[in-house]
Scaffold this motif. Structure first.
Motif, PDB file in Angstrom:
ATOM      1  N   ALA A 194      -3.388  43.771  45.000  1.00 14.49           N
ATOM      2  CA  ALA A 194      -4.500  44.237  45.835  1.00 14.49           C
ATOM      3  C   ALA A 194      -5.848  43.746  45.310  1.00 14.49           C
ATOM      4  O   ALA A 194      -5.990  43.404  44.137  1.00 14.49           O
ATOM      5  CB  ALA A 194      -4.514  45.762  45.867  1.00 14.49           C
ATOM      6  N   GLN A 195      -6.813  43.720  46.210  1.00 14.10           N
ATOM      7  CA  GLN A 195      -8.210  43.473  45.867  1.00 14.10           C
ATOM      8  C   GLN A 195      -8.986  44.662  46.419  1.00 14.10           C
ATOM      9  O   GLN A 195      -8.999  44.879  47.626  1.00 14.10           O
ATOM     10  CB  GLN A 195      -8.706  42.173  46.486  1.00 14.10           C
ATOM     11  N   ILE A 196      -9.617  45.417  45.528  1.00 15.59           N
ATOM     12  CA  ILE A 196     -10.245  46.674  45.926  1.00 15.59           C
ATOM     13  C   ILE A 196     -11.715  46.661  45.530  1.00 15.59           C
ATOM     14  O   ILE A 196     -12.080  46.267  44.433  1.00 15.59           O
ATOM     15  CB  ILE A 196      -9.538  47.881  45.269  1.00 15.59           C
ATOM     16  N   LEU A 197     -12.538  47.151  46.443  1.00 11.88           N
ATOM     17  CA  LEU A 197     -13.974  47.223  46.227  1.00 11.88           C
ATOM     18  C   LEU A 197     -14.354  48.697  46.053  1.00 11.88           C
ATOM     19  O   LEU A 197     -14.025  49.534  46.879  1.00 11.88           O
ATOM     20  CB  LEU A 197     -14.689  46.626  47.439  1.00 11.88           C
ATOM     21  N   TYR A 198     -15.033  49.006  44.951  1.00  7.66           N
ATOM     22  CA  TYR A 198     -15.496  50.364  44.674  1.00  7.66           C
ATOM     23  C   TYR A 198     -17.008  50.384  44.816  1.00  7.66           C
ATOM     24  O   TYR A 198     -17.688  49.486  44.329  1.00  7.66           O
ATOM     25  CB  TYR A 198     -15.083  50.798  43.261  1.00  7.66           C
ATOM     26  N   GLY A 199     -17.531  51.406  45.481  1.00 14.77           N
ATOM     27  CA  GLY A 199     -18.961  51.492  45.735  1.00 14.77           C
ATOM     28  C   GLY A 199     -19.589  52.702  45.075  1.00 14.77           C
ATOM     29  O   GLY A 199     -18.952  53.741  44.898  1.00 14.77           O
ATOM     30  N   PHE A 200     -20.891  52.562  44.749  1.00 13.40           N
ATOM     31  CA  PHE A 200     -21.613  53.626  44.048  1.00 13.40           C
ATOM     32  C   PHE A 200     -23.036  53.718  44.561  1.00 13.40           C
ATOM     33  O   PHE A 200     -23.659  52.703  44.870  1.00 13.40           O
ATOM     34  CB  PHE A 200     -21.620  53.341  42.536  1.00 13.40           C
ATOM     35  N   GLY A 201     -23.541  54.933  44.611  1.00 10.30           N
ATOM     36  CA  GLY A 201     -24.895  55.170  45.090  1.00 10.30           C
ATOM     37  C   GLY A 201     -25.957  54.892  44.049  1.00 10.30           C
ATOM     38  O   GLY A 201     -27.128  54.738  44.378  1.00 10.30           O
ATOM     39  N   SER A 202     -25.572  54.833  42.772  1.00  8.05           N
ATOM     40  CA  SER A 202     -26.559  54.595  41.717  1.00  8.05           C
ATOM     41  C   SER A 202     -25.989  53.673  40.647  1.00  8.05           C
ATOM     42  O   SER A 202     -24.767  53.561  40.482  1.00  8.05           O
ATOM     43  CB  SER A 202     -26.982  55.917  41.068  1.00  8.05           C
ATOM     44  N   ALA A 203     -26.883  53.042  39.912  1.00 15.39           N
ATOM     45  CA  ALA A 203     -26.471  52.150  38.825  1.00 15.39           C
ATOM     46  C   ALA A 203     -25.782  52.937  37.712  1.00 15.39           C
ATOM     47  O   ALA A 203     -24.851  52.440  37.081  1.00 15.39           O
ATOM     48  CB  ALA A 203     -27.681  51.404  38.273  1.00 15.39           C
ATOM     49  N   GLY A 204     -26.217  54.174  37.495  1.00 17.44           N
ATOM     50  CA  GLY A 204     -25.601  55.016  36.468  1.00 17.44           C
ATOM     51  C   GLY A 204     -24.144  55.308  36.769  1.00 17.44           C
ATOM     52  O   GLY A 204     -23.301  55.294  35.873  1.00 17.44           O
ATOM     53  N   GLU A 205     -23.835  55.586  38.044  1.00 13.98           N
ATOM     54  CA  GLU A 205     -22.445  55.831  38.430  1.00 13.98           C
ATOM     55  C   GLU A 205     -21.592  54.586  38.215  1.00 13.98           C
ATOM     56  O   GLU A 205     -20.480  54.670  37.722  1.00 13.98           O
ATOM     57  CB  GLU A 205     -22.355  56.256  39.898  1.00 13.98           C
ATOM     58  N   ARG A 206     -22.122  53.438  38.613  1.00 13.33           N
ATOM     59  CA  ARG A 206     -21.348  52.206  38.456  1.00 13.33           C
ATOM     60  C   ARG A 206     -21.110  51.908  36.979  1.00 13.33           C
ATOM     61  O   ARG A 206     -20.011  51.535  36.584  1.00 13.33           O
ATOM     62  CB  ARG A 206     -22.048  51.027  39.128  1.00 13.33           C
ATOM     63  N   GLU A 207     -22.121  52.091  36.147  1.00 12.49           N
ATOM     64  CA  GLU A 207     -21.967  51.829  34.718  1.00 12.49           C
ATOM     65  C   GLU A 207     -20.971  52.816  34.100  1.00 12.49           C
ATOM     66  O   GLU A 207     -20.166  52.433  33.243  1.00 12.49           O
ATOM     67  CB  GLU A 207     -23.316  51.893  34.000  1.00 12.49           C
ATOM     68  N   ALA A 208     -21.026  54.084  34.518  1.00 15.65           N
ATOM     69  CA  ALA A 208     -20.064  55.074  34.024  1.00 15.65           C
ATOM     70  C   ALA A 208     -18.645  54.672  34.414  1.00 15.65           C
ATOM     71  O   ALA A 208     -17.718  54.743  33.602  1.00 15.65           O
ATOM     72  CB  ALA A 208     -20.403  56.454  34.586  1.00 15.65           C
ATOM     73  N   PHE A 209     -18.461  54.227  35.648  1.00 12.04           N
ATOM     74  CA  PHE A 209     -17.169  53.761  36.140  1.00 12.04           C
ATOM     75  C   PHE A 209     -16.670  52.608  35.267  1.00 12.04           C
ATOM     76  O   PHE A 209     -15.516  52.587  34.826  1.00 12.04           O
ATOM     77  CB  PHE A 209     -17.314  53.314  37.599  1.00 12.04           C
ATOM     78  N   ARG A 210     -17.543  51.662  34.982  1.00  7.08           N
ATOM     79  CA  ARG A 210     -17.159  50.500  34.171  1.00  7.08           C
ATOM     80  C   ARG A 210     -16.788  50.897  32.741  1.00  7.08           C
ATOM     81  O   ARG A 210     -15.874  50.331  32.153  1.00  7.08           O
ATOM     82  CB  ARG A 210     -18.282  49.466  34.169  1.00  7.08           C
ATOM     83  N   GLN A 211     -17.493  51.867  32.180  1.00  7.16           N
ATOM     84  CA  GLN A 211     -17.148  52.346  30.838  1.00  7.16           C
ATOM     85  C   GLN A 211     -15.795  53.059  30.854  1.00  7.16           C
ATOM     86  O   GLN A 211     -14.989  52.905  29.937  1.00  7.16           O
ATOM     87  CB  GLN A 211     -18.226  53.298  30.302  1.00  7.16           C
ATOM     88  N   LEU A 212     -15.552  53.849  31.909  1.00  8.60           N
ATOM     89  CA  LEU A 212     -14.299  54.602  32.001  1.00  8.60           C
ATOM     90  C   LEU A 212     -13.092  53.682  32.137  1.00  8.60           C
ATOM     91  O   LEU A 212     -12.065  53.910  31.499  1.00  8.60           O
ATOM     92  CB  LEU A 212     -14.355  55.586  33.172  1.00  8.60           C
ATOM     93  N   ILE A 213     -13.186  52.637  32.959  1.00 13.54           N
ATOM     94  CA  ILE A 213     -12.008  51.786  33.176  1.00 13.54           C
ATOM     95  C   ILE A 213     -11.717  50.881  31.978  1.00 13.54           C
ATOM     96  O   ILE A 213     -10.644  50.282  31.920  1.00 13.54           O
ATOM     97  CB  ILE A 213     -12.107  50.956  34.484  1.00 13.54           C
ATOM     98  N   LYS A 214     -12.626  50.788  31.032  1.00 13.20           N
ATOM     99  CA  LYS A 214     -12.367  50.021  29.806  1.00 13.20           C
ATOM    100  C   LYS A 214     -11.395  50.756  28.885  1.00 13.20           C
ATOM    101  O   LYS A 214     -10.811  50.155  27.985  1.00 13.20           O
ATOM    102  CB  LYS A 214     -13.673  49.773  29.037  1.00 13.20           C
ATOM    103  N   ILE A 215     -11.234  52.052  29.099  1.00 15.95           N
ATOM    104  CA  ILE A 215     -10.401  52.879  28.230  1.00 15.95           C
ATOM    105  C   ILE A 215      -8.933  52.704  28.595  1.00 15.95           C
ATOM    106  O   ILE A 215      -8.566  52.764  29.765  1.00 15.95           O
ATOM    107  CB  ILE A 215     -10.823  54.358  28.336  1.00 15.95           C
ATOM    108  N   SER A 216      -8.114  52.511  27.598  1.00 15.60           N
ATOM    109  CA  SER A 216      -6.673  52.334  27.799  1.00 15.60           C
ATOM    110  C   SER A 216      -6.085  53.556  28.506  1.00 15.60           C
ATOM    111  O   SER A 216      -6.319  54.693  28.104  1.00 15.60           O
ATOM    112  CB  SER A 216      -5.996  52.143  26.443  1.00 15.60           C
ATOM    113  N   GLY A 217      -5.341  53.312  29.568  1.00 14.54           N
ATOM    114  CA  GLY A 217      -4.707  54.400  30.311  1.00 14.54           C
ATOM    115  C   GLY A 217      -5.569  54.991  31.407  1.00 14.54           C
ATOM    116  O   GLY A 217      -5.138  55.890  32.124  1.00 14.54           O
ATOM    117  N   VAL A 218      -6.792  54.518  31.547  1.00 17.33           N
ATOM    118  CA  VAL A 218      -7.681  55.016  32.601  1.00 17.33           C
ATOM    119  C   VAL A 218      -7.924  53.875  33.586  1.00 17.33           C
ATOM    120  O   VAL A 218      -8.549  52.878  33.256  1.00 17.33           O
ATOM    121  CB  VAL A 218      -9.026  55.514  32.031  1.00 17.33           C
ATOM    122  N   GLY A 219      -7.393  54.047  34.778  1.00 21.10           N
ATOM    123  CA  GLY A 219      -7.571  53.035  35.808  1.00 21.10           C
ATOM    124  C   GLY A 219      -8.710  53.402  36.741  1.00 21.10           C
ATOM    125  O   GLY A 219      -9.349  54.460  36.588  1.00 21.10           O
TER     126      GLY A 219
END
Length: 191
Positions: free
Chosen positions: A57-82
Motif C-alpha cells: 500500500a501507499q498511504i498518505l497521513y495528514g495533520f493540522g499542525s507541524a507539531g502533530e506531524r513531527e510527533a507522528f514521525r517520532q512515534l513511527i521511528k520506535i520499534s513496534g509502533v506503526g
C-alpha cells in the motif's frame, strides 16, 4: 515526497478524508485531533502530510499542525509502533499531553489510549525521553520537577483526573516538597 495538500474537502469519514486538489482526489488518514478541526465538506483545507510506502500500500497521513506531524514521525521511528498506532496515540492525546507524559515518564496516561499496552507505553517513554519533551513539547508551558511529577502521580492514583491534578499543580509553589505538595493539593481539590 508529498509534504502538503491544499484543496477542497470532498469527503469526511473518520479517520479518512478525501481532498480534491484540482480534480485529483487524495485519500488521507488523519488523527481525530485534526479531524475535529476540519472545515465543512466543500470548503478549502490545507494539511501537512507524511507519505508511507509499503509493499502492499501507499498511504498518505495528514495533520493540522507541524507539531502533530513531527510527533507522528517520532512515534513511527520506535520499534513496534506503526503508523496506525501513532495515529491512535495522536487521536487519544494532544502533542502537549504526550510531551508531559514523556517528561513525567507517566506510562499510565499512554495506557489509556486504545491499542497501547503497558509494555508499548514503557517503550514509548524510554525511546522518546530527551527527544520528544524538549523538541516537540516546546509549545507546552507546563514543566515539572521531580517533586511535581510525584505529586501529579499521587493525585492521579487517588482518582483525580489528569486535568484536575495538572490544574492543581499549577497553583502550588514551584519549590514545594512532595508530602507538603500532596497535602496542599488535596486541600485545594476538597474545596
Amino acid at each position: 515526497m508529498i509534504g502538503r495538500l491544499q484543496g477542497l474537502l470532498a469527503e469526511k469519514n473518520p479517520p479518512q478524508l478525501l481532498v480534491d486538489c484540482n480534480g485529483v482526489g487524495y485519500e488521507v488518514d488523519v488523527p481525530m485531533s485534526t479531524f475535529y478541526n476540519l472545515p465543512n465538506v466543500g470548503e478549502k483545507v490545507s494539511l501537512l502530510t507524511h507519505f508511507v510506502v509499503r509493499e502492499d500500500a501507499q498511504i498518505l497521513y495528514g495533520f493540522g499542525s507541524a507539531g502533530e506531524r513531527e510527533a507522528f514521525r517520532q512515534l513511527i521511528k520506535i520499534s513496534g509502533v506503526g503508523p496506525r498506532t501513532a495515529l491512535s496515540v495522536l487521536s487519544g492525546m494532544s502533542v502537549g499531553d504526550i510531551a508531559q507524559a514523556v517528561t513525567a515518564q507517566d506510562a499510565g496516561r499512554l495506557v489509556k489510549v486504545p491499542g497501547i499496552g503497558k509494555k508499548t507505553a514503557e517503550r514509548l517513554l524510554l525511546e522518546l525521553k530527551g527527544k520528544f519533551g524538549a523538541d516537540i513539547g516546546a509549545g507546552s508551558t507546563f514543566t515539572t520537577s521531580d517533586a511535581q511529577t510525584d505529586i501529579l502521580q499521587a493525585l492521579v492514583a487517588l482518582g483525580y483526573s489528569d486535568k484536575e491534578a495538572a490544574a492543581c499543580l499549577k497553583a502550588l509553589p514551584k519549590d514545594v516538597g512532595v508530602s507538603e505538595g500532596i497535602k496542599l493539593a488535596l486541600k485545594s481539590l476538597a474545596r
